[in-house]
Design a protein around this motif. Structure first.
Motif, PDB file in Angstrom:
ATOM      1  N   ASP A  54       0.815  -1.215   0.000  1.00  0.00           N
ATOM      2  CA  ASP A  54       0.000   0.000   0.000  1.00  0.00           C
ATOM      3  C   ASP A  54       0.850   1.266   0.000  1.00  0.00           C
ATOM      4  O   ASP A  54       0.517   2.243  -0.674  1.00  0.00           O
ATOM      5  CB  ASP A  54      -0.977  -0.011   1.173  1.00  0.00           C
ATOM      6  N   ALA A  57       2.184   1.481  -3.531  1.00  0.00           N
ATOM      7  CA  ALA A  57       1.143   1.957  -4.451  1.00  0.00           C
ATOM      8  C   ALA A  57       0.949   3.462  -4.327  1.00  0.00           C
ATOM      9  O   ALA A  57       0.775   4.158  -5.331  1.00  0.00           O
ATOM     10  CB  ALA A  57      -0.172   1.222  -4.189  1.00  0.00           C
ATOM     11  N   ASN A  80      -1.022 -10.821  -3.240  1.00  0.00           N
ATOM     12  CA  ASN A  80      -1.118  -9.446  -2.775  1.00  0.00           C
ATOM     13  C   ASN A  80      -0.768  -8.545  -3.952  1.00  0.00           C
ATOM     14  O   ASN A  80       0.399  -8.454  -4.330  1.00  0.00           O
ATOM     15  CB  ASN A  80      -0.142  -9.249  -1.612  1.00  0.00           C
ATOM     16  N   ARG A  82      -1.950  -4.844  -6.456  1.00  0.00           N
ATOM     17  CA  ARG A  82      -2.680  -3.583  -6.578  1.00  0.00           C
ATOM     18  C   ARG A  82      -2.614  -3.105  -8.023  1.00  0.00           C
ATOM     19  O   ARG A  82      -1.652  -3.373  -8.736  1.00  0.00           O
ATOM     20  CB  ARG A  82      -2.071  -2.477  -5.695  1.00  0.00           C
ATOM     21  N   LYS A 100      -6.489  -5.465  -5.852  1.00  0.00           N
ATOM     22  CA  LYS A 100      -7.259  -4.362  -5.266  1.00  0.00           C
ATOM     23  C   LYS A 100      -6.876  -3.059  -5.944  1.00  0.00           C
ATOM     24  O   LYS A 100      -5.756  -2.896  -6.418  1.00  0.00           O
ATOM     25  CB  LYS A 100      -6.975  -4.239  -3.767  1.00  0.00           C
ATOM     26  N   LYS A 101      -7.825  -2.128  -5.926  1.00  0.00           N
ATOM     27  CA  LYS A 101      -7.587  -0.801  -6.483  1.00  0.00           C
ATOM     28  C   LYS A 101      -6.879   0.057  -5.474  1.00  0.00           C
ATOM     29  O   LYS A 101      -7.001  -0.102  -4.299  1.00  0.00           O
ATOM     30  CB  LYS A 101      -8.906  -0.127  -6.854  1.00  0.00           C
TER      31      LYS A 101
END
Length: 101
Positions: A54, A57, A80, A82, A100-101
């Motif tokens: 995260d 990202a 995992n 993104r 995930k976005k």
């Protein structure tokens, strides 16, 4: 320490200088967090870093134009991943469970 890979498409709306500026900013993301990376292809990099996906990202989002560019990030060996930026084909979510976005 985690190993991440990213693949990306960056656009140069203002021409080659705009593309080069974003490419250099994207390179700075991994250059700033690790000396251990492999970046021979033009749109793929694998590197190890002491960070979370995260945080990575977020740094990538700041280096690109999320309205026109896209970066796919995956933590190697884990489910995992993104996606950052603008994409058109949602098939990527079926191909990469856990994205995930």
């Amino acid at each position: 320490m985690a190993v991440f890979w990213i693949t990306f498409r960056i656009e140069g709306q203002e021409g080659a200088s705009d593309y080069n500026q974003k490419y250099v900013a994207l390179q700075a993301v991994w250059h700033d967090i690790t000396p251990m990376y492999w970046a021979e292809p033009t749109s793929f990099v694998i590197f190890e870093a002491e960070t979370t996906i995260d945080i990575l990202a977020s740094k990538i989002r700041n280096a690109i134009n999320p309205k026109t560019d896209v970066v796919l990030i995956r933590e190697n060996g884990k489910n995992n991943c993104r996606i950052v930026g603008q994409w058109e084909d949602d098939a990527i979510f079926s191909l990469m469970p856990g994205l995930k976005k």
